[in-house]
Write a protein that holds these residues in place. Structure first.
Motif, PDB file in Angstrom:
ATOM      1  N   GLU A 198       0.837  -1.206   0.000  1.00  0.00           N
ATOM      2  CA  GLU A 198       0.000   0.000   0.000  1.00  0.00           C
ATOM      3  C   GLU A 198       0.867   1.250   0.000  1.00  0.00           C
ATOM      4  O   GLU A 198       0.581   2.228  -0.702  1.00  0.00           O
ATOM      5  CB  GLU A 198      -0.938   0.011   1.208  1.00  0.00           C
ATOM      6  CG  GLU A 198      -1.832   1.242   1.213  1.00  0.00           C
ATOM      7  CD  GLU A 198      -2.764   1.317   2.403  1.00  0.00           C
ATOM      8  OE1 GLU A 198      -3.452   2.348   2.537  1.00  0.00           O
ATOM      9  OE2 GLU A 198      -2.803   0.364   3.206  1.00  0.00           O
ATOM     10  N   ILE A 199       1.921   1.241   0.804  1.00  0.00           N
ATOM     11  CA  ILE A 199       2.849   2.373   0.801  1.00  0.00           C
ATOM     12  C   ILE A 199       3.435   2.564  -0.596  1.00  0.00           C
ATOM     13  O   ILE A 199       3.511   3.687  -1.112  1.00  0.00           O
ATOM     14  CB  ILE A 199       3.982   2.158   1.819  1.00  0.00           C
ATOM     15  CG1 ILE A 199       3.434   2.145   3.250  1.00  0.00           C
ATOM     16  CG2 ILE A 199       5.035   3.260   1.679  1.00  0.00           C
ATOM     17  CD1 ILE A 199       4.469   1.783   4.294  1.00  0.00           C
ATOM     18  N   MET A 200       3.834   1.464  -1.226  1.00  0.00           N
ATOM     19  CA  MET A 200       4.447   1.542  -2.559  1.00  0.00           C
ATOM     20  C   MET A 200       3.457   2.094  -3.590  1.00  0.00           C
ATOM     21  O   MET A 200       3.798   2.975  -4.387  1.00  0.00           O
ATOM     22  CB  MET A 200       4.936   0.165  -2.979  1.00  0.00           C
ATOM     23  CG  MET A 200       5.895  -0.505  -2.018  1.00  0.00           C
ATOM     24  SD  MET A 200       7.532   0.222  -2.013  1.00  0.00           S
ATOM     25  CE  MET A 200       8.254  -0.628  -3.414  1.00  0.00           C
ATOM     26  N   TRP A 201       2.226   1.571  -3.582  1.00  0.00           N
ATOM     27  CA  TRP A 201       1.224   2.045  -4.524  1.00  0.00           C
ATOM     28  C   TRP A 201       0.906   3.518  -4.289  1.00  0.00           C
ATOM     29  O   TRP A 201       0.792   4.312  -5.229  1.00  0.00           O
ATOM     30  CB  TRP A 201      -0.073   1.240  -4.396  1.00  0.00           C
ATOM     31  CG  TRP A 201      -0.062  -0.101  -5.036  1.00  0.00           C
ATOM     32  CD1 TRP A 201      -0.120  -1.316  -4.414  1.00  0.00           C
ATOM     33  CD2 TRP A 201      -0.029  -0.396  -6.437  1.00  0.00           C
ATOM     34  NE1 TRP A 201      -0.109  -2.330  -5.326  1.00  0.00           N
ATOM     35  CE2 TRP A 201      -0.059  -1.800  -6.577  1.00  0.00           C
ATOM     36  CE3 TRP A 201       0.030   0.407  -7.577  1.00  0.00           C
ATOM     37  CZ2 TRP A 201      -0.033  -2.420  -7.817  1.00  0.00           C
ATOM     38  CZ3 TRP A 201       0.053  -0.216  -8.821  1.00  0.00           C
ATOM     39  CH2 TRP A 201       0.021  -1.612  -8.927  1.00  0.00           C
ATOM     40  N   THR A 202       0.747   3.891  -3.000  1.00  0.00           N
ATOM     41  CA  THR A 202       0.347   5.253  -2.660  1.00  0.00           C
ATOM     42  C   THR A 202       1.390   6.282  -3.079  1.00  0.00           C
ATOM     43  O   THR A 202       1.059   7.354  -3.580  1.00  0.00           O
ATOM     44  CB  THR A 202       0.095   5.362  -1.145  1.00  0.00           C
ATOM     45  OG1 THR A 202      -0.928   4.434  -0.760  1.00  0.00           O
ATOM     46  CG2 THR A 202      -0.341   6.772  -0.765  1.00  0.00           C
ATOM     47  N   TRP A 203       2.672   5.945  -2.892  1.00  0.00           N
ATOM     48  CA  TRP A 203       3.734   6.909  -3.125  1.00  0.00           C
ATOM     49  C   TRP A 203       4.599   6.559  -4.328  1.00  0.00           C
ATOM     50  O   TRP A 203       5.693   7.111  -4.490  1.00  0.00           O
ATOM     51  CB  TRP A 203       4.615   7.015  -1.871  1.00  0.00           C
ATOM     52  CG  TRP A 203       3.843   7.528  -0.702  1.00  0.00           C
ATOM     53  CD1 TRP A 203       3.435   6.825   0.389  1.00  0.00           C
ATOM     54  CD2 TRP A 203       3.343   8.855  -0.524  1.00  0.00           C
ATOM     55  NE1 TRP A 203       2.726   7.625   1.242  1.00  0.00           N
ATOM     56  CE2 TRP A 203       2.651   8.874   0.708  1.00  0.00           C
ATOM     57  CE3 TRP A 203       3.420  10.023  -1.285  1.00  0.00           C
ATOM     58  CZ2 TRP A 203       2.041  10.030   1.191  1.00  0.00           C
ATOM     59  CZ3 TRP A 203       2.806  11.165  -0.802  1.00  0.00           C
ATOM     60  CH2 TRP A 203       2.130  11.168   0.427  1.00  0.00           C
ATOM     61  N   ALA A 204       4.112   5.704  -5.201  1.00  0.00           N
ATOM     62  CA  ALA A 204       4.910   5.286  -6.359  1.00  0.00           C
ATOM     63  C   ALA A 204       5.361   6.464  -7.202  1.00  0.00           C
ATOM     64  O   ALA A 204       6.454   6.459  -7.770  1.00  0.00           O
ATOM     65  CB  ALA A 204       4.111   4.302  -7.217  1.00  0.00           C
ATOM     66  N   GLY A 205       4.532   7.495  -7.288  1.00  0.00           N
ATOM     67  CA  GLY A 205       4.852   8.632  -8.132  1.00  0.00           C
ATOM     68  C   GLY A 205       5.997   9.479  -7.631  1.00  0.00           C
ATOM     69  O   GLY A 205       6.548  10.291  -8.394  1.00  0.00           O
ATOM     70  N   VAL A 206       6.374   9.327  -6.356  1.00  0.00           N
ATOM     71  CA  VAL A 206       7.457  10.149  -5.814  1.00  0.00           C
ATOM     72  C   VAL A 206       8.593   9.294  -5.265  1.00  0.00           C
ATOM     73  O   VAL A 206       9.506   9.808  -4.621  1.00  0.00           O
ATOM     74  CB  VAL A 206       6.938  11.102  -4.705  1.00  0.00           C
ATOM     75  CG1 VAL A 206       5.986  12.116  -5.298  1.00  0.00           C
ATOM     76  CG2 VAL A 206       6.256  10.331  -3.581  1.00  0.00           C
ATOM     77  N   LEU A 207       8.537   7.999  -5.504  1.00  0.00           N
ATOM     78  CA  LEU A 207       9.621   7.111  -5.123  1.00  0.00           C
ATOM     79  C   LEU A 207      10.575   6.954  -6.314  1.00  0.00           C
ATOM     80  O   LEU A 207      10.571   7.765  -7.227  1.00  0.00           O
ATOM     81  CB  LEU A 207       9.067   5.772  -4.640  1.00  0.00           C
ATOM     82  CG  LEU A 207       8.266   5.837  -3.325  1.00  0.00           C
ATOM     83  CD1 LEU A 207       7.644   4.489  -3.002  1.00  0.00           C
ATOM     84  CD2 LEU A 207       9.165   6.290  -2.174  1.00  0.00           C
ATOM     85  N   SER A 208      11.368   5.918  -6.323  1.00  0.00           N
ATOM     86  CA  SER A 208      12.367   5.755  -7.382  1.00  0.00           C
ATOM     87  C   SER A 208      11.708   5.504  -8.735  1.00  0.00           C
ATOM     88  O   SER A 208      10.522   5.139  -8.817  1.00  0.00           O
ATOM     89  CB  SER A 208      13.283   4.578  -7.039  1.00  0.00           C
ATOM     90  OG  SER A 208      12.556   3.356  -7.092  1.00  0.00           O
ATOM     91  N   ASP A 209      12.489   5.675  -9.788  1.00  0.00           N
ATOM     92  CA  ASP A 209      11.983   5.377 -11.131  1.00  0.00           C
ATOM     93  C   ASP A 209      11.560   3.917 -11.237  1.00  0.00           C
ATOM     94  O   ASP A 209      10.587   3.595 -11.937  1.00  0.00           O
ATOM     95  CB  ASP A 209      13.053   5.680 -12.176  1.00  0.00           C
ATOM     96  CG  ASP A 209      13.206   7.176 -12.431  1.00  0.00           C
ATOM     97  OD1 ASP A 209      12.278   7.931 -12.099  1.00  0.00           O
ATOM     98  OD2 ASP A 209      14.260   7.572 -12.958  1.00  0.00           O
TER      99      ASP A 209
END
Length: 224
Positions: free
Chosen positions: A173-184
């Motif tokens: 959920e963390i990954m999906w929620t913040w995918a746009g501002v995490l790594s490429d």
């Protein structure tokens, strides 16, 4: 799990028990506390429960992306392959008792005020007073439950769930929620499902367009 859940909203992780503030459905001048349904990665409950909408191809793509996200979060390949289908199954169990899209159009079905005592009886594993305090909310004795059937079913679902699967579900959920501002790598993995499999897009928008979109979404009025 429940201690983590109490302040995880600050990380954009609603998990199984999402608390939020909104307008009172009866008096729009008042703000009240809402308890909603679960987080899930597919667009809506039908993608889990209706094979005409959530086709096997889409479900396979979702599970494959979940594997990729888990690996990017530090899980080993074998572990990610094992956990991804279990996460999908857990999400399906969680969304099954929620309102259908048609039922969701009836505001009366989502307006179910409960006292703290009633919530404690319905879901005793959560300290509802501590949850509000952790969010910095003045403790409310009246909370509106939008998904009564889900709340009733939740204790048995989580009691029967593997804790490792629940933790991995929250991690995704963390990954999906913040995918746009995490790594490429994380962004590309999430796009493989959300953009390609669901949206039919060939590639992500350029970085400058993604940045502009996020700024407009967060600070639209101020920038305008």
């Amino acid at each position: 799990f429940h201690e983590y859940q109490q302040d995880s909203v600050f990380d954009g992780v609603a998990g199984a028990l999402s608390l939020g503030v909104g307008a009172d459905p009866v008096d729009s001048n008042r703000r009240v506390l809402y308890l909603g349904g679960p987080w899930f990665g597919m667009p809506n409950r039908d993608y889990y429960l209706d094979e005409a909408i959530g086709t096997p191809e889409l479900r396979d793509a979702y599970v494959a992306t979940t594997v990729d996200l888990l690996e990017l979060a530090g899980y080993g390949s074998d572990e990610a392959e094992r956990l991804a289908p279990a996460i999908f199954a857990l999400e399906a169990d969680l969304v099954a008792p929620t309102l259908t899209r048609e039922q969701g159009q009836d505001p009366n079905l989502s307006n179910n005020p409960r006292t703290l005592e009633e919530l404690q009886d319905a879901y005793p594993a959560m300290d509802w007073t501590a949850a509000q305090e952790a969010l910095g909310i003045p403790v409310q004795d009246r909370i509106i439950v939008t998904e009564v059937g889900y709340l009733d079913a939740l204790p048995a679902i989580l009691d029967g769930a593997d804790l490792e699967t629940v933790k991995a579900w929250l991690a995704t959920e963390i990954m999906w929620t913040w995918a746009g501002v995490l790594s490429d790598e994380v962004g590309e993995a999430a796009f493989a499902f959300g953009g390609r499999a669901l949206g039919g897009q060939d590639e992500r928008s350029p970085l400058d367009e993604r940045v502009l979109s996020r700024v407009e979404g967060a600070l639209g009025d101020a920038v305008g």
